[in-house]
Design a protein around this motif. Structure first.
Motif, PDB file in Angstrom:
ATOM      1  N   ASP A  63      27.542  49.466  45.006  1.00  0.00           N
ATOM      2  CA  ASP A  63      27.687  49.986  43.648  1.00  0.00           C
ATOM      3  C   ASP A  63      27.137  49.023  42.600  1.00  0.00           C
ATOM      4  N   ILE A  64      27.586  47.769  42.635  1.00  0.00           N
ATOM      5  CA  ILE A  64      27.187  46.816  41.603  1.00  0.00           C
ATOM      6  C   ILE A  64      25.740  46.367  41.807  1.00  0.00           C
ATOM      7  N   ALA A  65      25.371  46.078  43.052  1.00  0.00           N
ATOM      8  CA  ALA A  65      23.976  45.708  43.320  1.00  0.00           C
ATOM      9  C   ALA A  65      23.035  46.863  43.004  1.00  0.00           C
ATOM     10  N   GLY A  66      23.480  48.100  43.263  1.00  0.00           N
ATOM     11  CA  GLY A  66      22.667  49.262  42.926  1.00  0.00           C
ATOM     12  C   GLY A  66      22.463  49.389  41.428  1.00  0.00           C
ATOM     13  N   ALA A  67      23.521  49.125  40.659  1.00  0.00           N
ATOM     14  CA  ALA A  67      23.400  49.161  39.199  1.00  0.00           C
ATOM     15  C   ALA A  67      22.417  48.106  38.714  1.00  0.00           C
ATOM     16  N   THR A  68      22.523  46.901  39.267  1.00  0.00           N
ATOM     17  CA  THR A  68      21.603  45.827  38.890  1.00  0.00           C
ATOM     18  C   THR A  68      20.159  46.221  39.189  1.00  0.00           C
ATOM     19  N   ALA A  69      19.934  46.794  40.378  1.00  0.00           N
ATOM     20  CA  ALA A  69      18.577  47.194  40.771  1.00  0.00           C
ATOM     21  C   ALA A  69      18.036  48.293  39.870  1.00  0.00           C
ATOM     22  N   ALA A  70      18.925  49.169  39.396  1.00  0.00           N
ATOM     23  CA  ALA A  70      18.494  50.268  38.539  1.00  0.00           C
ATOM     24  C   ALA A  70      18.374  49.862  37.072  1.00  0.00           C
ATOM     25  N   GLY A  71      18.913  48.678  36.725  1.00  0.00           N
ATOM     26  CA  GLY A  71      18.862  48.226  35.343  1.00  0.00           C
ATOM     27  C   GLY A  71      20.001  48.739  34.491  1.00  0.00           C
ATOM     28  N   PHE A  72      21.143  49.070  35.125  1.00  0.00           N
ATOM     29  CA  PHE A  72      22.290  49.619  34.407  1.00  0.00           C
ATOM     30  C   PHE A  72      23.442  48.621  34.380  1.00  0.00           C
ATOM     31  N   ALA A  73      24.300  48.735  33.367  1.00  0.00           N
ATOM     32  CA  ALA A  73      25.528  47.946  33.308  1.00  0.00           C
ATOM     33  C   ALA A  73      26.519  48.492  34.327  1.00  0.00           C
ATOM     34  N   SER A  74      27.462  47.638  34.759  1.00  0.00           N
ATOM     35  CA  SER A  74      28.407  48.081  35.774  1.00  0.00           C
ATOM     36  C   SER A  74      29.816  47.581  35.499  1.00  0.00           C
TER      37      SER A  74
ATOM     38  N   MET B 185      16.094  44.748  34.073  1.00  0.00           N
ATOM     39  CA  MET B 185      17.270  44.451  34.886  1.00  0.00           C
ATOM     40  C   MET B 185      18.308  43.740  34.039  1.00  0.00           C
ATOM     41  N   PRO B 186      19.597  44.129  34.155  1.00  0.00           N
ATOM     42  CA  PRO B 186      20.608  43.488  33.327  1.00  0.00           C
ATOM     43  C   PRO B 186      20.734  42.017  33.645  1.00  0.00           C
ATOM     44  N   PRO B 187      20.987  41.171  32.651  1.00  0.00           N
ATOM     45  CA  PRO B 187      21.212  39.766  32.912  1.00  0.00           C
ATOM     46  C   PRO B 187      22.499  39.578  33.679  1.00  0.00           C
ATOM     47  N   SER B 188      22.588  38.518  34.521  1.00  0.00           N
ATOM     48  CA  SER B 188      23.749  38.320  35.366  1.00  0.00           C
ATOM     49  C   SER B 188      24.469  37.022  35.078  1.00  0.00           C
ATOM     50  N   VAL B 189      23.996  36.242  34.117  1.00  0.00           N
ATOM     51  CA  VAL B 189      24.649  34.989  33.771  1.00  0.00           C
ATOM     52  C   VAL B 189      25.582  35.242  32.607  1.00  0.00           C
ATOM     53  N   PRO B 190      26.887  34.911  32.743  1.00  0.00           N
ATOM     54  CA  PRO B 190      27.816  35.145  31.639  1.00  0.00           C
ATOM     55  C   PRO B 190      27.297  34.522  30.348  1.00  0.00           C
ATOM     56  N   GLY B 191      27.385  35.294  29.288  1.00  0.00           N
ATOM     57  CA  GLY B 191      26.900  34.814  28.004  1.00  0.00           C
ATOM     58  C   GLY B 191      25.513  35.327  27.669  1.00  0.00           C
ATOM     59  N   SER B 192      24.772  35.856  28.684  1.00  0.00           N
ATOM     60  CA  SER B 192      23.439  36.368  28.408  1.00  0.00           C
ATOM     61  C   SER B 192      23.462  37.848  28.041  1.00  0.00           C
ATOM     62  N   TRP B 193      24.619  38.506  28.247  1.00  0.00           N
ATOM     63  CA  TRP B 193      24.777  39.863  27.749  1.00  0.00           C
ATOM     64  C   TRP B 193      24.945  39.818  26.230  1.00  0.00           C
ATOM     65  N   PRO B 194      24.571  40.883  25.523  1.00  0.00           N
ATOM     66  CA  PRO B 194      24.930  40.965  24.112  1.00  0.00           C
ATOM     67  C   PRO B 194      26.451  40.914  23.986  1.00  0.00           C
ATOM     68  N   VAL B 195      26.957  40.301  22.932  1.00  0.00           N
ATOM     69  CA  VAL B 195      28.391  40.198  22.755  1.00  0.00           C
ATOM     70  C   VAL B 195      28.987  41.595  22.601  1.00  0.00           C
TER      71      VAL B 195
END
Length: 349
Positions: free
Chosen positions: A236-247, A1-11
């Motif tokens: 849309d965004i919650a669905g992406a999070t559940a699927a493990g995709f960026a949005s 699942m994609p991280p949701s805290v700013p800064g935890s994504w790869p730059v």
């Protein structure tokens, strides 16, 4: 699942957004078009995406039309589309029903003929709510409910009879409103709410934010790292999070800046833009993160925004969202006049 805290994504590197993703999974209502009108610049943008060799898939929670009709409508708006590129919540609902029911089971359909066709295509027997008797409704194994502008009290009453008799209830989606050229109008979720109130039952939702629809679309494109684009945080965004995709959240439909600031972890997009034309932008320009043109601090539970010479309100919103999600507050105020004008533009004052 994609991280949701700013800064935890790869730059995000300063590269085109689509260099980071191998497909785009596009919502339709509020993202590509509003009702019968295309959103300005979107057809040209999708053409450019295709020229780059990036796969395009259209994923919609609207169950009123068959994939062929969706593709035809898109083509009429200047967006070339094939039925095989379209995934609908009606298809998802039919698959959910087939996993639960035995072949040939009767399903009461509250929705369009295309929804009934999807039910029939998976080996089940559709009964149209407008034509079924109360006795048939009581004996139905399931009820499937999708958006139709022709749904009336009699249809909901027959579905109520079936659900109260123990029928398995599947809703194609829970979208309360539907964006159109006339503004926000009642969507399938509004009708679902009426039936929920009448039965005290809870349906299984087949479309977004459930991940199967998005995952199926990604698989059809052979994509390992797709980008989901949509205008609704809860689907849309919650669905992406559940699927493990960026949005990428766009402001061309339902979502408002205030809702973005208050978004919970599952509803936080990686990228934010005014509309779909941003697909042609650099990845780091769209990232929800602190922005060089804006200074945002948290003071006594309030986010204070000041300009470093920047006037772009959307870029300010990206910085505000990053700070709001980090500090757990959505209260904002301006630290100077430029920021005050930008906040007014965003409807945040």
């Amino acid at each position: 699942m994609p991280p949701s805290v700013p800064g935890s994504w790869p730059v995000a590197e300063s590269i085109p957004l689509l260099d980071r993703h191998d497909a785009v999974l596009l919502d339709l209502d509020g993202t590509v078009y509003r009702g019968s009108l295309p959103i300005t610049g979107v057809p040209e943008t999708i053409t450019s995406v295709r020229r780059l060799g990036v796969a395009v898939r259209f994923v919609t929670n609207n169950a009123a039309k068959a994939p062929s009709a969706v593709a035809e409508h898109l083509t009429s708006l200047g967006v070339a589309a094939d039925p095989g590129e379209v995934s609908t919540s009606a298809q998802a609902a039919a698959r959910v029903l087939r996993q639960r029911l035995s072949a040939g089971s009767a399903v009461l359909v509250v929705g369009t003929a295309s929804l009934a066709a999807e039910v029939r295509a998976v080996g089940l027997r559709p009964l149209t709510a407008a034509e079924a008797s109360d006795e048939q409704a009581e004996q139905a194994a399931a009820v499937v409910q999708g958006h139709s502008p022709d749904t009336c009290w009699a249809d909901l009453a027959r579905a109520c009879v079936a659900v109260r008799a123990g029928a398995y209830w599947v809703a194609c989606n829970g979208d309360v409103t539907l964006p159109t050229e006339r503004g926000q109008l009642p969507g399938n979720g509004a009708m679902v709410a009426a039936l929920r109130a009448a039965t005290s039952a809870e349906p299984e939702i087949a479309g977004k934010p459930r991940p199967p629809v998005l995952r199926t679309a990604a698989e059809s494109a052979g994509a390992a790292d797709p980008l989901v684009v949509g205008d609704r945080l809860d689907t849309d965004i919650a669905g992406a999070t559940a699927a493990g995709f960026a949005s990428l959240a766009v402001l061309s439909g339902v979502v408002t800046p205030a809702e973005l600031l208050a978004a919970g972890p599952a509803e936080r997009p990686r990228y934010l833009a005014t509309d779909l034309t941003a697909l042609q932008s650099k990845a780091d320009e769209l990232e929800v993160a602190p922005r060089p043109g804006w200074h945002v601090t948290a003071e006594d539970g309030v986010l204070v925004a000041s300009s470093n010479g920047e006037r772009d309100g959307i870029d300010l919103l990206r910085a505000l969202c990053a700070a709001a999600w980090r500090h757990g507050t959505s209260a904002v105020r301006a630290g100077e006049e430029i920021a005050e004008a930008a906040l007014a533009q965003l409807g945040l004052v």
